[in-house]
Design a protein around this motif. Structure first.
Motif, short mmCIF file in Angstrom:
data_model
loop_
_atom_site.label_atom_id
_atom_site.label_comp_id
_atom_site.label_asym_id
_atom_site.label_seq_id
_atom_site.Cartn_x
_atom_site.Cartn_y
_atom_site.Cartn_z
N GLY A 1 36.12 46.27 42.50
CA GLY A 1 37.67 45.35 42.41
C GLY A 1 37.30 44.80 40.62
N ASP A 2 37.62 43.97 40.54
CA ASP A 2 36.77 43.57 38.66
C ASP A 2 35.48 42.34 39.33
N ALA A 3 34.20 43.23 38.18
CA ALA A 3 33.65 42.76 38.56
C ALA A 3 32.51 43.12 37.73
N THR B 1 41.95 42.87 45.80
CA THR B 1 40.73 42.08 45.28
C THR B 1 40.03 40.49 45.24
N HIS B 2 41.08 40.21 44.45
CA HIS B 2 41.11 38.64 44.35
C HIS B 2 42.44 38.36 43.02
N GLY B 3 43.23 37.43 43.08
CA GLY B 3 44.40 37.20 42.42
C GLY B 3 44.64 36.93 40.91
N HIS B 4 43.80 37.87 40.42
CA HIS B 4 44.33 37.94 38.74
C HIS B 4 45.79 38.48 39.04
N SER B 5 47.11 38.52 38.27
CA SER B 5 48.15 38.60 38.10
C SER B 5 48.08 40.10 37.78
N ASP B 6 47.32 41.05 36.80
CA ASP B 6 47.56 42.91 37.38
C ASP B 6 46.98 43.10 38.02
N HIS B 7 46.89 42.70 39.98
CA HIS B 7 46.07 43.01 40.80
C HIS B 7 47.06 42.17 42.14
N VAL B 8 47.86 41.69 42.18
CA VAL B 8 48.78 41.25 42.69
C VAL B 8 50.38 40.36 42.64
N VAL C 1 30.57 39.28 41.31
CA VAL C 1 30.78 38.24 40.57
C VAL C 1 31.82 38.83 39.43
N HIS C 2 32.66 37.65 39.06
CA HIS C 2 34.17 37.79 38.35
C HIS C 2 35.01 37.06 37.59
N ALA C 3 35.55 36.48 38.80
CA ALA C 3 36.47 34.72 38.61
C ALA C 3 35.83 33.84 38.34
ZN LIG Z 1 40.20 40.56 37.11
#
Ligand SMILES: [Zn+2]
Length: 282
Positions: free
Chosen positions: A188-190, A50-57, A132-134
């Protein structure tokens, strides 16, 4: 433990991923993923980041390694969908190339933009939508839609025998219409996602980092209070909250969630994925 075919892990800032075995779909790839999946790593057909933040990749290098060097179907191809231009995913791909130089992995990397679609088998389609997130990381939610048919609204009050005669005379499309049924959607995160994306969805997985909108400083994560209202308005069947901030003491957070749920009037099933456990909020 699994709910509606899902198993997963969620600890905000540490690791987040969700595995849906029936769809062979993995959403996000936080740390610890390949250890937790075990031999199921070989059942994954599509990984949607969903996005490249460390806790997701951070689990991506371990995942591709388990698929390539583990004991199982190491040549079986799979696809990783990721937000186009994601710095976090680019960093992970560079790590993979640096850790195993010259190794060919049976993976196809497919960049996503808003509205991108990817077939999941012959009947279902994964669709990415912007959330809407990062600001530094392009961020998406994903939903899986199935093409279904239903009687057109204008024939709702018409007797069955008449509808059948009209269908014979003019063809099935005269009385039936196609509509996209949402099997599952993942924010995702949003911040709260658009209600129109999840109308009558079977399952909604949504960010609930906060309990109350007033707990957040930046508009980058949803609160459980908003998500219960969203699920109620969209008439979702099953709601799974995830990513609850570690700032909240668990027993009192659960009491708040249960109170918010009953006050919201949302009628569906409701769960919190907290670390590896699905906690029933009913
Ligand atoms: Zn995130």
């Amino acid at each position: 433990v699994s709910v509606d075919g899902f198993s997963g892990y969620s600890r905000a800032l540490y690791a987040n991923w969700l595995w849906h075995r029936p769809l062979q779909l993995l959403v996000d790839a936080g740390e610890g993923l390949s250890l937790a999946l075990g031999t199921s790593v070989f059942s994954v057909s599509v990984v949607a980041i969903t996005h490249g933040h460390s806790d997701h990749v951070l689990g991506l290098p371990g995942f591709v390694a388990a698929r390539r060097f583990g004991k199982g179907a190491t040549a079986k191809p799979y696809t990783i969908l990721y937000p186009e231009g994601s710095p976090g995913v680019t960093t992970m791909r560079e790590s993979i190339a640096g850790l195993w130089p010259g190794v060919d992995f049976p993976v196809t990397w497919v960049p996503l933009v808003h509205g991108s679609r990817h077939a999941l088998g012959s009947k279902r389609t994964l669709e990415a939508f912007a959330v809407v997130h990062a600001t530094a990381e392009p961020s998406f939610g994903v939903r899986v839609i199935e093409d279904r048919r239903r009687l057109k609204a204008e024939f709702a009050a018409v007797p069955q025998a008449v509808v059948e005669r009209l269908a014979r005379q003019h063809g099935r499309d005269h009385v039936m219409e196609h509509y996209p049924h949402v099997i599952m959607a993942h924010s995702g995160d949003a911040m709260p996602i658009d209600r129109s994306l999840i109308d009558r969805a079977d399952v909604l997985v949504h960010d609930a980092t906060f309990l109350e909108p007033t707990d957040r400083r930046e508009a980058i994560h949803a609160s459980s209070r908003e998500v219960f209202d969203l699920a109620r308005d969209a008439r979702v069947r099953t709601l799974i909250l995830h990513h609850l901030s570690i700032r909240y003491d668990r027993p009192s957070a659960l009491a708040t969630l249960r109170h918010q749920l009953s006050a919201s009037g949302f009628q569906g099933d409701a769960w919190l994925l907290d670390e590896a456990a699905f906690v029933n909020l009913r």
